[in-house]
Design a protein around this motif. Structure first.
Motif, PDB file in Angstrom:
ATOM      1  N   ASP A   1       0.819  -1.220   0.000  1.00  0.00           N
ATOM      2  CA  ASP A   1       0.000   0.000   0.000  1.00  0.00           C
ATOM      3  C   ASP A   1       0.848   1.264   0.000  1.00  0.00           C
ATOM      4  OD1 ASP A   1      -2.277  -1.519   0.041  1.00  0.00           O
ATOM      5  OD2 ASP A   1      -2.340  -1.622   2.229  1.00  0.00           O
ATOM      6  N   GLU A   2       2.172   1.100  -0.086  1.00  0.00           N
ATOM      7  CA  GLU A   2       3.039   2.280  -0.084  1.00  0.00           C
ATOM      8  C   GLU A   2       2.779   3.119  -1.330  1.00  0.00           C
ATOM      9  OE1 GLU A   2       7.192   1.396   0.233  1.00  0.00           O
ATOM     10  OE2 GLU A   2       6.812  -0.180   1.689  1.00  0.00           O
ATOM     11  N   PRO A   3       2.859   4.457  -1.178  1.00  0.00           N
ATOM     12  CA  PRO A   3       2.682   5.283  -2.372  1.00  0.00           C
ATOM     13  C   PRO A   3       3.786   4.988  -3.383  1.00  0.00           C
ATOM     14  CG  PRO A   3       3.471   6.591  -0.517  1.00  0.00           C
ATOM     15  CD  PRO A   3       3.143   5.246   0.020  1.00  0.00           C
ATOM     16  N   SER A   4       3.415   4.929  -4.658  1.00  0.00           N
ATOM     17  CA  SER A   4       4.405   4.546  -5.663  1.00  0.00           C
ATOM     18  C   SER A   4       5.321   5.719  -5.983  1.00  0.00           C
ATOM     19  CB  SER A   4       3.711   4.058  -6.927  1.00  0.00           C
ATOM     20  OG  SER A   4       3.338   5.138  -7.711  1.00  0.00           O
ATOM     21  N   ARG A   5       6.606   5.424  -6.213  1.00  0.00           N
ATOM     22  CA  ARG A   5       7.564   6.437  -6.617  1.00  0.00           C
ATOM     23  C   ARG A   5       7.893   6.188  -8.081  1.00  0.00           C
ATOM     24  NH1 ARG A   5      12.622   6.060  -4.102  1.00  0.00           N
ATOM     25  NH2 ARG A   5      12.392   3.829  -4.305  1.00  0.00           N
ATOM     26  N   ILE A   6       8.502   7.197  -8.694  1.00  0.00           N
ATOM     27  CA  ILE A   6       8.880   7.043 -10.093  1.00  0.00           C
ATOM     28  C   ILE A   6       9.812   5.836 -10.241  1.00  0.00           C
ATOM     29  CG2 ILE A   6      10.104   8.142 -11.997  1.00  0.00           C
ATOM     30  CD1 ILE A   6       7.751   9.715 -11.613  1.00  0.00           C
ATOM     31  N   ALA A   7      10.743   5.704  -9.270  1.00  0.00           N
ATOM     32  CA  ALA A   7      11.720   4.620  -9.334  1.00  0.00           C
ATOM     33  C   ALA A   7      11.036   3.257  -9.319  1.00  0.00           C
ATOM     34  CB  ALA A   7      12.687   4.726  -8.164  1.00  0.00           C
ATOM     35  N   ASP A   8       9.878   3.173  -8.635  1.00  0.00           N
ATOM     36  CA  ASP A   8       9.176   1.894  -8.604  1.00  0.00           C
ATOM     37  C   ASP A   8       8.481   1.614  -9.929  1.00  0.00           C
ATOM     38  OD1 ASP A   8       9.971   1.804  -6.015  1.00  0.00           O
ATOM     39  OD2 ASP A   8       8.091   2.619  -5.240  1.00  0.00           O
ATOM     40  N   GLU A   9       8.075   2.672 -10.591  1.00  0.00           N
ATOM     41  CA  GLU A   9       7.359   2.491 -11.846  1.00  0.00           C
ATOM     42  C   GLU A   9       8.311   2.153 -12.989  1.00  0.00           C
ATOM     43  OE1 GLU A   9       4.701   5.731 -12.693  1.00  0.00           O
ATOM     44  OE2 GLU A   9       4.307   6.007 -10.576  1.00  0.00           O
ATOM     45  N   ILE A  10       9.550   2.624 -12.896  1.00  0.00           N
ATOM     46  CA  ILE A  10      10.541   2.322 -13.937  1.00  0.00           C
ATOM     47  C   ILE A  10      11.713   1.606 -13.281  1.00  0.00           C
ATOM     48  CG2 ILE A  10      11.994   3.294 -15.740  1.00  0.00           C
ATOM     49  CD1 ILE A  10      10.060   5.597 -15.857  1.00  0.00           C
ATOM     50  N   PRO A  11      11.595   0.315 -13.108  1.00  0.00           N
ATOM     51  CA  PRO A  11      12.669  -0.413 -12.442  1.00  0.00           C
ATOM     52  C   PRO A  11      13.848  -0.663 -13.381  1.00  0.00           C
ATOM     53  CG  PRO A  11      10.946  -1.915 -13.097  1.00  0.00           C
ATOM     54  CD  PRO A  11      10.491  -0.540 -13.503  1.00  0.00           C
ATOM     55  N   VAL A  12      14.966  -1.006 -12.775  1.00  0.00           N
ATOM     56  CA  VAL A  12      16.145  -1.413 -13.552  1.00  0.00           C
ATOM     57  C   VAL A  12      16.015  -2.908 -13.823  1.00  0.00           C
ATOM     58  CG1 VAL A  12      18.654  -1.546 -13.571  1.00  0.00           C
ATOM     59  CG2 VAL A  12      17.520   0.302 -12.352  1.00  0.00           C
ATOM     60  N   ASP A  13      16.099  -3.298 -15.064  1.00  0.00           N
ATOM     61  CA  ASP A  13      16.025  -4.709 -15.435  1.00  0.00           C
ATOM     62  C   ASP A  13      17.074  -4.981 -16.485  1.00  0.00           C
ATOM     63  OD1 ASP A  13      14.000  -5.926 -13.933  1.00  0.00           O
ATOM     64  OD2 ASP A  13      12.456  -4.962 -15.125  1.00  0.00           O
ATOM     65  N   LEU A  14      18.074  -5.742 -16.119  1.00  0.00           N
ATOM     66  CA  LEU A  14      19.131  -6.031 -17.097  1.00  0.00           C
ATOM     67  C   LEU A  14      19.707  -7.413 -16.852  1.00  0.00           C
ATOM     68  CD1 LEU A  14      21.237  -5.137 -19.289  1.00  0.00           C
ATOM     69  CD2 LEU A  14      22.632  -4.314 -17.414  1.00  0.00           C
ATOM     70  N   GLN A  15      19.875  -8.161 -17.904  1.00  0.00           N
ATOM     71  CA  GLN A  15      20.616  -9.416 -17.821  1.00  0.00           C
ATOM     72  C   GLN A  15      21.506  -9.508 -19.055  1.00  0.00           C
ATOM     73  OE1 GLN A  15      18.765 -13.463 -18.055  1.00  0.00           O
ATOM     74  NE2 GLN A  15      19.648 -13.667 -16.026  1.00  0.00           N
ATOM     75  N   VAL A  16      22.790  -9.671 -18.806  1.00  0.00           N
ATOM     76  CA  VAL A  16      23.757  -9.773 -19.911  1.00  0.00           C
ATOM     77  C   VAL A  16      24.465 -11.111 -19.819  1.00  0.00           C
ATOM     78  CG1 VAL A  16      25.673  -8.655 -21.089  1.00  0.00           C
ATOM     79  CG2 VAL A  16      24.192  -7.308 -19.643  1.00  0.00           C
ATOM     80  N   VAL A  17      24.518 -11.803 -20.923  1.00  0.00           N
ATOM     81  CA  VAL A  17      25.321 -13.036 -21.017  1.00  0.00           C
ATOM     82  C   VAL A  17      26.382 -12.777 -22.070  1.00  0.00           C
ATOM     83  CG1 VAL A  17      25.289 -15.488 -21.572  1.00  0.00           C
ATOM     84  CG2 VAL A  17      23.318 -14.453 -20.449  1.00  0.00           C
ATOM     85  N   ALA A  18      27.640 -12.974 -21.699  1.00  0.00           N
ATOM     86  CA  ALA A  18      28.717 -12.733 -22.655  1.00  0.00           C
ATOM     87  C   ALA A  18      29.771 -13.826 -22.519  1.00  0.00           C
ATOM     88  CB  ALA A  18      29.346 -11.366 -22.412  1.00  0.00           C
ATOM     89  N   ALA A  19      30.293 -14.251 -23.665  1.00  0.00           N
ATOM     90  CA  ALA A  19      31.290 -15.327 -23.681  1.00  0.00           C
ATOM     91  C   ALA A  19      32.693 -14.742 -23.646  1.00  0.00           C
ATOM     92  CB  ALA A  19      31.100 -16.175 -24.926  1.00  0.00           C
ATOM     93  N   LEU A  20      33.533 -15.381 -22.880  1.00  0.00           N
ATOM     94  CA  LEU A  20      34.919 -14.897 -22.719  1.00  0.00           C
ATOM     95  C   LEU A  20      35.733 -15.082 -24.000  1.00  0.00           C
ATOM     96  CD1 LEU A  20      35.931 -16.275 -19.220  1.00  0.00           C
ATOM     97  CD2 LEU A  20      36.059 -13.890 -19.931  1.00  0.00           C
ATOM     98  N   GLY A  21      36.595 -14.116 -24.251  1.00  0.00           N
ATOM     99  CA  GLY A  21      37.609 -14.262 -25.287  1.00  0.00           C
ATOM    100  C   GLY A  21      37.110 -14.349 -26.712  1.00  0.00           C
ATOM    101  N   ARG A  22      36.051 -13.630 -27.026  1.00  0.00           N
ATOM    102  CA  ARG A  22      35.520 -13.692 -28.401  1.00  0.00           C
ATOM    103  C   ARG A  22      35.935 -12.483 -29.239  1.00  0.00           C
ATOM    104  NH1 ARG A  22      29.626 -15.305 -29.121  1.00  0.00           N
ATOM    105  NH2 ARG A  22      30.568 -15.791 -31.099  1.00  0.00           N
ATOM    106  N   GLY A  23      36.577 -11.532 -28.588  1.00  0.00           N
ATOM    107  CA  GLY A  23      36.904 -10.309 -29.320  1.00  0.00           C
ATOM    108  C   GLY A  23      38.188 -10.390 -30.106  1.00  0.00           C
ATOM    109  N   GLY A  24      38.921 -11.493 -29.960  1.00  0.00           N
ATOM    110  CA  GLY A  24      40.232 -11.556 -30.574  1.00  0.00           C
ATOM    111  C   GLY A  24      40.279 -12.379 -31.844  1.00  0.00           C
ATOM    112  N   SER A  25      40.835 -13.581 -31.716  1.00  0.00           N
ATOM    113  CA  SER A  25      41.178 -14.353 -32.900  1.00  0.00           C
ATOM    114  C   SER A  25      39.991 -14.983 -33.591  1.00  0.00           C
ATOM    115  CB  SER A  25      42.170 -15.450 -32.505  1.00  0.00           C
ATOM    116  OG  SER A  25      41.589 -16.251 -31.495  1.00  0.00           O
ATOM    117  N   LYS A  26      38.921 -15.246 -32.879  1.00  0.00           N
ATOM    118  CA  LYS A  26      37.826 -16.021 -33.445  1.00  0.00           C
ATOM    119  C   LYS A  26      37.098 -15.284 -34.553  1.00  0.00           C
ATOM    120  CE  LYS A  26      34.402 -19.364 -32.131  1.00  0.00           C
ATOM    121  NZ  LYS A  26      33.735 -20.017 -31.057  1.00  0.00           N
TER     122      LYS A  26
END
Lengths: 142, 180
Positions: free
Chosen positions: B155-180
């Motif tokens: 029942d807490e009053p909503s804040r802007i931060a609650d309405e626009i949450p941070v949502d991020l998931q990054v998956v990255a493979a090691l060592g792909r920027g070089g020789s491959k």
């Protein structure tokens, strides 16, 4: 006498009130849908970025696999829990087909969005050295 | 004489007319005030969204690029200090560290123990962070707003931060920027 009184009047006629009411109502009626559209736009932008991240992540997993494991991984591909919880009615489609060199995997993600196009990314999986050598021994194309 | 009497009869407004006009004015003013408030809220929300999305996108791109360039990654907190949650060893000998502050993430490039570059990602709200190394080659980073899902039902009053949450998931493979 009547003209003199009319020029000094300090109130508003009913017609003026009705006009003001109509104008303000028009402004309100015009602005309210804009606010609703703004909310939809905000959600749409977030969902698009989440979808793009999800497809990039899935492609990253697939293209980093050894060549022999890709086919099975593509068949077993599923939407991550993270994306499933945030993208309503999300569906991930995949296609693996041979390319000039190696194979080409295309991922397409659609979700509940009436207007925007699905997010589609394509990656190429090149055969590793062992796979190339084995294919060369068999005398086939890589 | 008759004309003057008629004019005198129209020189004011009745109580009913006054009440009707005042009621209409009250309704219009209330609606206008609400609308102005909502427009200002929408403007603040749009600005907040732009900030969060820009920061999230920047962090996502940086993490992916850095992991691709790295040869080794550490996410074990027992081996990391200073609020670090991810350490990447680059091929040129430099080290990249991602550190967590209260509402920010810092990307620090180190040459030995000397800091040579620092970049900040400010989210303006508290967040939960998880970094893992899967199968020894995939770095998975998740950043989500703290308690956002639970707060939706309270029942807490909503804040802007609650309405626009941070949502991020990054998956990255090691060592792909070089020789491959």
């Amino acid at each position: 006498m009547s003209q003199l009184w009319n020029s000094r009047r300090g109130g508003a006629s009913s017609l003026e009130c009705v006009m003001a009411f109509t104008l303000l109502s028009s402004v309100l009626a015009f602005a309210a849908p804009l606010l609703v559209k703004h909310r939809r736009l905000v959600n749409s932008q977030r969902e698009y970025r989440l979808a793009l991240d999800e497809v990039s992540n899935q492609l990253e997993r697939l293209t980093s696999l050894p060549g022999g494991e890709v086919e099975q991984a593509v068949e077993q591909l599923q939407l991550s829990e993270f994306a499933a919880a945030r993208l309503p009615e999300a569906k991930l489609q995949r296609e693996l087909r041979p390319a000039d060199k190696g194979r080409q995997v295309t991922l397409s993600l659609t979700w509940e969005q009436p207007t925007a196009a699905p997010v589609v990314l394509t990656g190429w999986i090149f055969p590793d050295r062992a796979e190339v050598a084995a294919t060369a021994e068999r005398g086939g194309q890589p | 004489m008759k004309q003057q009497r008629i004019n005198r009869r129209h020189s004011g407004v009745s109580l009913v007319e006054l009440l009707v006009v005042m009621s209409a004015a009250t309704v219009i003013l209330t609606l206008s005030t609400g609308l102005i408030h909502r427009i200002m809220h929408a403007q603040t929300k749009a600005r907040w969204l732009a900030d969060v999305e820009r920061t999230t996108l920047r962090l996502s791109n940086d993490v992916r690029r850095d992991v691709h360039l790295a040869t080794q990654a550490t996410t074990d907190k027992s081996q990391l200090g200073n609020g670090s949650f991810l350490r990447l060893q680059l091929a040129d000998g430099n080290t990249l560290e991602y550190r967590r502050e209260e509402t920010t993430i810092q990307r620090i490039q180190l040459d030995g123990s000397r800091t040579i570059a620092r970049e900040e990602f400010a989210f303006g709200q508290e967040f939960e962070l998880e970094a893992n190394l899967e199968e020894g080659r995939l770095v998975v980073l998740s950043v989500t707003s703290r308690g956002h899902r639970n707060r939706n039902n309270s029942d807490e009053p909503s804040r802007i931060a609650d309405e626009i949450p941070v949502d991020l998931q990054v998956v990255a493979a090691l060592g792909r920027g070089g020789s491959k």
